[in-house]
Design a protein around this motif. Structure first.
Motif, PDB file in Angstrom:
ATOM      1  N   LEU A  17     -27.922  31.865 -16.794  1.00  0.00           N
ATOM      2  CA  LEU A  17     -28.704  31.491 -18.116  1.00  0.00           C
ATOM      3  C   LEU A  17     -29.092  32.951 -18.674  1.00  0.00           C
ATOM      4  O   LEU A  17     -28.876  33.061 -19.766  1.00  0.00           O
ATOM      5  CB  LEU A  17     -30.159  30.818 -17.726  1.00  0.00           C
ATOM      6  CG  LEU A  17     -29.911  29.322 -17.407  1.00  0.00           C
ATOM      7  CD1 LEU A  17     -31.259  28.883 -16.861  1.00  0.00           C
ATOM      8  CD2 LEU A  17     -29.388  28.559 -18.708  1.00  0.00           C
ATOM      9  N   TRP A  18     -29.312  33.914 -17.808  1.00  0.00           N
ATOM     10  CA  TRP A  18     -29.704  35.103 -18.331  1.00  0.00           C
ATOM     11  C   TRP A  18     -28.477  35.846 -19.125  1.00  0.00           C
ATOM     12  O   TRP A  18     -28.311  36.481 -19.994  1.00  0.00           O
ATOM     13  CB  TRP A  18     -30.432  35.909 -17.346  1.00  0.00           C
ATOM     14  CG  TRP A  18     -31.020  37.304 -17.550  1.00  0.00           C
ATOM     15  CD1 TRP A  18     -31.212  37.734 -18.854  1.00  0.00           C
ATOM     16  CD2 TRP A  18     -32.083  38.051 -16.968  1.00  0.00           C
ATOM     17  NE1 TRP A  18     -31.835  38.909 -18.899  1.00  0.00           N
ATOM     18  CE2 TRP A  18     -32.473  39.047 -17.686  1.00  0.00           C
ATOM     19  CE3 TRP A  18     -32.833  37.632 -15.763  1.00  0.00           C
ATOM     20  CZ2 TRP A  18     -33.309  40.028 -17.337  1.00  0.00           C
ATOM     21  CZ3 TRP A  18     -33.915  38.513 -15.465  1.00  0.00           C
ATOM     22  CH2 TRP A  18     -34.077  39.659 -16.373  1.00  0.00           C
ATOM     23  N   VAL A  87     -24.028  29.451 -20.013  1.00  0.00           N
ATOM     24  CA  VAL A  87     -25.082  28.519 -19.972  1.00  0.00           C
ATOM     25  C   VAL A  87     -24.924  27.163 -19.770  1.00  0.00           C
ATOM     26  O   VAL A  87     -25.750  26.497 -18.980  1.00  0.00           O
ATOM     27  CB  VAL A  87     -25.859  28.555 -21.326  1.00  0.00           C
ATOM     28  CG1 VAL A  87     -26.954  27.611 -21.560  1.00  0.00           C
ATOM     29  CG2 VAL A  87     -26.299  29.915 -21.837  1.00  0.00           C
ATOM     30  N   ALA A  90     -24.553  27.058 -15.853  1.00  0.00           N
ATOM     31  CA  ALA A  90     -26.053  27.067 -14.988  1.00  0.00           C
ATOM     32  C   ALA A  90     -26.429  25.771 -15.377  1.00  0.00           C
ATOM     33  O   ALA A  90     -27.253  25.142 -14.292  1.00  0.00           O
ATOM     34  CB  ALA A  90     -26.445  28.276 -15.860  1.00  0.00           C
ATOM     35  N   VAL A  91     -26.620  25.004 -16.397  1.00  0.00           N
ATOM     36  CA  VAL A  91     -27.212  23.782 -16.541  1.00  0.00           C
ATOM     37  C   VAL A  91     -26.510  22.676 -15.574  1.00  0.00           C
ATOM     38  O   VAL A  91     -27.266  21.868 -14.987  1.00  0.00           O
ATOM     39  CB  VAL A  91     -27.146  23.216 -17.877  1.00  0.00           C
ATOM     40  CG1 VAL A  91     -27.481  21.777 -18.122  1.00  0.00           C
ATOM     41  CG2 VAL A  91     -27.960  24.216 -18.844  1.00  0.00           C
TER      42      VAL A  91
END
Length: 176
Positions: A17-18, A87, A90-91
């Motif tokens: 995410l980062w 992202v 990550a989700v």
């Protein structure tokens, strides 16, 4: 999933995410240019991959001429697309409990992506300390960029763990 594996999955989610979020910022997009430009698997995303060395910006540096070149080169478009991908995976990994099959797919994508990232150690000259007069240069002396890439070995292992755990959870659910 054991607490260690769950913790590792959580760390992977936070990291992706980062890092995915950072791909929307100019300095981060500028920083990945040597990797993408030298990759036989990714250089086609750029308009002018071979010319990148003349337009390198240091972190936090904004040279208008270089910035204009990066806009034309698709540096920022590619980086934003990569950010969306990171992202998204990550989700997917975060959905472990509610959607283990989706989580397993995310882990597979992370595994494949890290294989690509590790290939940068072979394709990107900037991954190794250059010969600038010191006797310690080339292999095995990793540059800052090389140290950035080598950490993906740990991510690769984590992807294997989360992939197998998601598959186990998926297969253990009752069908009906």
């Amino acid at each position: 999933m054991t607490s260690v594996k769950r913790s590792f999955a959580g760390v992977c989610v936070v990291v992706f995410l980062w890092i995915g979020g950072l791909k929307f910022f100019t300095y981060e997009a500028d920083g990945i240019v040597p990797f993408v430009a030298n990759s036989p698997f990714m250089s086609f995303f750029y308009e002018h991959p071979k010319a990148y060395k003349a337009y390198i910006n240091k972190e936090g540096e904004l040279i208008p001429k270089n910035h204009a070149w990066h806009l034309e080169n698709n540096t920022y478009g590619f980086s934003r697309g990569l950010g969306v991908f990171l992202v998204t995976v990550a989700v997917l990994v975060a959905l472990h409990r509610v959607a283990p099959l989706a989580s397993m797919a995310g882990s597979i994508l992370i595994f494949l992506m890290t294989l690509g990232t590790l290939s940068f150690l072979i394709t990107t000259p900037e991954s190794w300390v250059p010969n600038l007069g010191d006797e310690q240069w080339g292999f095995p002396y990793l540059s800052g960029r090389g140290r950035l890439v080598i950490k993906d070995i740990v991510i690769l292992g984590g992807a294997l763990m989360t992939m197998s755990e998601s598959a186990r959870l998926y297969l253990s659910r009752p069908r009906g």
